[in-house]
Design a protein around this motif. Structure first.
Motif, PDB file in Angstrom:
ATOM      1  N   CYS A  44       0.829  -1.208   0.000  1.00 56.65           N
ATOM      2  CA  CYS A  44       0.000   0.000   0.000  1.00 56.65           C
ATOM      3  C   CYS A  44       0.861   1.256   0.000  1.00 56.65           C
ATOM      4  CB  CYS A  44      -0.932   0.013   1.207  1.00 56.65           C
ATOM      5  SG  CYS A  44      -2.314  -1.149   1.112  1.00 56.65           S
ATOM      6  N   VAL A  45       2.035   1.164   0.621  1.00 55.06           N
ATOM      7  CA  VAL A  45       2.939   2.313   0.656  1.00 55.06           C
ATOM      8  C   VAL A  45       3.590   2.525  -0.706  1.00 55.06           C
ATOM      9  CG1 VAL A  45       5.104   3.198   1.632  1.00 55.06           C
ATOM     10  CG2 VAL A  45       3.373   2.193   3.140  1.00 55.06           C
ATOM     11  N   TYR A  46       4.092   1.456  -1.320  1.00 48.12           N
ATOM     12  CA  TYR A  46       4.827   1.686  -2.570  1.00 48.12           C
ATOM     13  C   TYR A  46       3.973   1.530  -3.826  1.00 48.12           C
ATOM     14  CZ  TYR A  46       6.034  -3.417  -2.685  1.00 48.12           C
ATOM     15  OH  TYR A  46       6.017  -4.792  -2.715  1.00 48.12           O
ATOM     16  N   GLY A  47       2.679   1.214  -3.663  1.00 46.77           N
ATOM     17  CA  GLY A  47       1.770   1.444  -4.767  1.00 46.77           C
ATOM     18  C   GLY A  47       1.294   0.274  -5.574  1.00 46.77           C
ATOM     19  N   THR A  48       1.670  -0.959  -5.248  1.00 46.31           N
ATOM     20  CA  THR A  48       1.115  -2.082  -6.000  1.00 46.31           C
ATOM     21  C   THR A  48      -0.273  -2.459  -5.503  1.00 46.31           C
ATOM     22  OG1 THR A  48       2.204  -3.714  -4.578  1.00 46.31           O
ATOM     23  CG2 THR A  48       3.387  -3.013  -6.560  1.00 46.31           C
ATOM     24  N   LEU A  49      -0.663  -1.949  -4.332  1.00 44.04           N
ATOM     25  CA  LEU A  49      -2.025  -2.061  -3.836  1.00 44.04           C
ATOM     26  C   LEU A  49      -2.546  -0.660  -3.524  1.00 44.04           C
ATOM     27  CD1 LEU A  49      -1.790  -5.053  -1.295  1.00 44.04           C
ATOM     28  CD2 LEU A  49      -2.651  -5.122  -3.649  1.00 44.04           C
ATOM     29  N   THR A  50      -3.831  -0.432  -3.771  1.00 38.91           N
ATOM     30  CA  THR A  50      -4.467   0.840  -3.434  1.00 38.91           C
ATOM     31  C   THR A  50      -5.275   0.662  -2.162  1.00 38.91           C
ATOM     32  OG1 THR A  50      -4.635   1.463  -5.767  1.00 38.91           O
ATOM     33  CG2 THR A  50      -6.039   2.637  -4.220  1.00 38.91           C
ATOM     34  N   PRO A  51      -4.987   1.414  -1.119  1.00 34.95           N
ATOM     35  CA  PRO A  51      -5.725   1.253   0.137  1.00 34.95           C
ATOM     36  C   PRO A  51      -7.222   1.435  -0.070  1.00 34.95           C
ATOM     37  CG  PRO A  51      -3.819   2.694   0.438  1.00 34.95           C
ATOM     38  CD  PRO A  51      -3.949   2.459  -1.031  1.00 34.95           C
ATOM     39  N   THR A  52      -8.013   0.664   0.678  1.00 36.49           N
ATOM     40  CA  THR A  52      -9.463   0.805   0.615  1.00 36.49           C
ATOM     41  C   THR A  52      -9.968   1.874   1.578  1.00 36.49           C
ATOM     42  OG1 THR A  52      -9.665  -1.033   2.193  1.00 36.49           O
ATOM     43  CG2 THR A  52      -9.848  -1.554  -0.156  1.00 36.49           C
ATOM     44  N   ALA A  53      -9.120   2.297   2.499  1.00 35.22           N
ATOM     45  CA  ALA A  53      -9.472   3.373   3.425  1.00 35.22           C
ATOM     46  C   ALA A  53      -8.187   3.906   4.041  1.00 35.22           C
ATOM     47  CB  ALA A  53     -10.421   2.875   4.521  1.00 35.22           C
ATOM     48  N   GLY A  54      -8.278   5.122   4.595  1.00 32.41           N
ATOM     49  CA  GLY A  54      -7.131   5.722   5.250  1.00 32.41           C
ATOM     50  C   GLY A  54      -6.187   6.385   4.265  1.00 32.41           C
ATOM     51  N   ARG A  55      -5.074   6.882   4.810  1.00 34.26           N
ATOM     52  CA  ARG A  55      -4.121   7.626   3.977  1.00 34.26           C
ATOM     53  C   ARG A  55      -2.688   7.232   4.297  1.00 34.26           C
ATOM     54  NH1 ARG A  55      -4.872  13.903   3.924  1.00 34.26           N
ATOM     55  NH2 ARG A  55      -4.519  13.683   6.168  1.00 34.26           N
ATOM     56  N   ALA A  56      -1.841   7.301   3.271  1.00 35.52           N
ATOM     57  CA  ALA A  56      -0.396   7.175   3.418  1.00 35.52           C
ATOM     58  C   ALA A  56       0.211   8.484   2.950  1.00 35.52           C
ATOM     59  CB  ALA A  56       0.135   6.001   2.594  1.00 35.52           C
ATOM     60  N   LEU A  57       0.870   9.192   3.852  1.00 35.51           N
ATOM     61  CA  LEU A  57       1.406  10.519   3.566  1.00 35.51           C
ATOM     62  C   LEU A  57       2.925  10.495   3.606  1.00 35.51           C
ATOM     63  CD1 LEU A  57      -0.965  12.576   5.914  1.00 35.51           C
ATOM     64  CD2 LEU A  57      -1.270  12.116   3.471  1.00 35.51           C
ATOM     65  N   LEU A  58       3.533  11.052   2.576  1.00 35.34           N
ATOM     66  CA  LEU A  58       4.981  11.202   2.523  1.00 35.34           C
ATOM     67  C   LEU A  58       5.285  12.690   2.535  1.00 35.34           C
ATOM     68  CD1 LEU A  58       7.508   9.403   2.327  1.00 35.34           C
ATOM     69  CD2 LEU A  58       7.478   9.754  -0.145  1.00 35.34           C
TER      70      LEU A  58
END
Length: 261
Positions: A44-58
């Motif tokens: 989910c962090v590096y992008g091969t999966l798209t989160p279904t909820a929540g956020r990943a912030l860089l």
């Protein structure tokens, strides 16, 4: 320096409401039993999966809003298994790390080549540059994948079981290298003693949820190992380094409770 912050990140039932912070220059280790959600979180962090909820912030930027190329300019990835079917040389494989910084028709220029050679030297495999990647040993392959990630010039380095299938010498060499890079690092590990020795903080996942977070000394306790892993163990400070060291007690594994923590 870069900060990664996950806020209630979820992916179906495999990852649920995960909160996590990797501060600038910090190495954060994900630990937990098989199937606990470590790889799902990393993907989910590096992008091969798209989160279904929540956020990943860089650094405050939502990663799901970034395109693949923009994300790859900021996140270097060392996957659990590297592709071996392509007869690329080590130099060619490492040079692929420059792709996010180039248009698809552009070849490598002198600057790209210099960065590639510097990365090969930094991970200690410059002499292997002309070898076909599939002919390398496991430890050499991991070094090459780290070099490819470094050539991207990432702010965040994500590693999924970087010591998997390596003998102890290569495990120590790879983790030592990562700890000296100066990047913000997020990695999944199975070996709790290696995690304690090389990570600033640990995040424990169990059945898709974060159940503990803190320094290795705070997290690695007999009670947690009993609850999350279903094993009896003693945790004692190493006599020379002071890092917590896990000693597993002989006997059959314990029955794990439906909700461990």
């Amino acid at each position: 320096m870069t900060e990664l912050r996950l806020q209630r990140l979820s992916y179906g039932t495999r990852l649920r409401d995960a909160d996590l912070t990797a501060r600038p220059g910090e190495t954060v280790g994900l630990v937990g039993p098989n199937g606990s959600g470590k790889t799902t979180l990393l993907r989910c962090v590096y992008g091969t999966l798209t989160p279904t909820a929540g956020r990943a912030l860089l650094d405050g930027d939502d990663l799901t809003a970034l395109g693949p190329k923009a994300r790859a300019r900021r996140i270097g990835v060392v996957p659990q298994e590297g592709a071996t079917e392509f007869e690329l040389t080590v130099r060619e494989l490492v040079a692929l790390g420059r792709s996010p910084h180039k248009r698809f028709w552009e070849g490598d220029d002198a600057s790209d080549l210099a960065r590639t050679e510097a990365a090969l030297a930094r991970v200690g495999i410059a002499e292997l540059a002309d070898r076909p990647y599939p002919t390398l040993s496991g430890g050499e392959r991991q070094r090459a994948l780290v070099a490819r990630a470094l050539v991207q010039e990432p702010a965040l380095l994500v590693l999924d079981e970087p010591t998997n299938h390596l003998d102890i010498r290569y495990q120590l060499e790879v983790l030592c290298l990562v700890s000296e890079l100066g990047t913000t690092n997020l990695l999944a590990l199975h070996d709790l003693n290696l995690a304690a020795a090389y990570c600033d903080r640990l995040v424990v996942l169990e059945r898709g949820r974060v159940v503990a977070e803190g320094t290795p000394a705070d997290v690695l306790t007999s009670a947690l190992l009993r609850a999350v892993y279903g094993v009896e163990a003693e945790v004692i400070p190493h006599p020379r380094t002071g890092t917590p060291t896990v000693f597993y007690l002989p006997g059959p594994p314990l029955e794990r409770e439906p909700s461990a923590m």
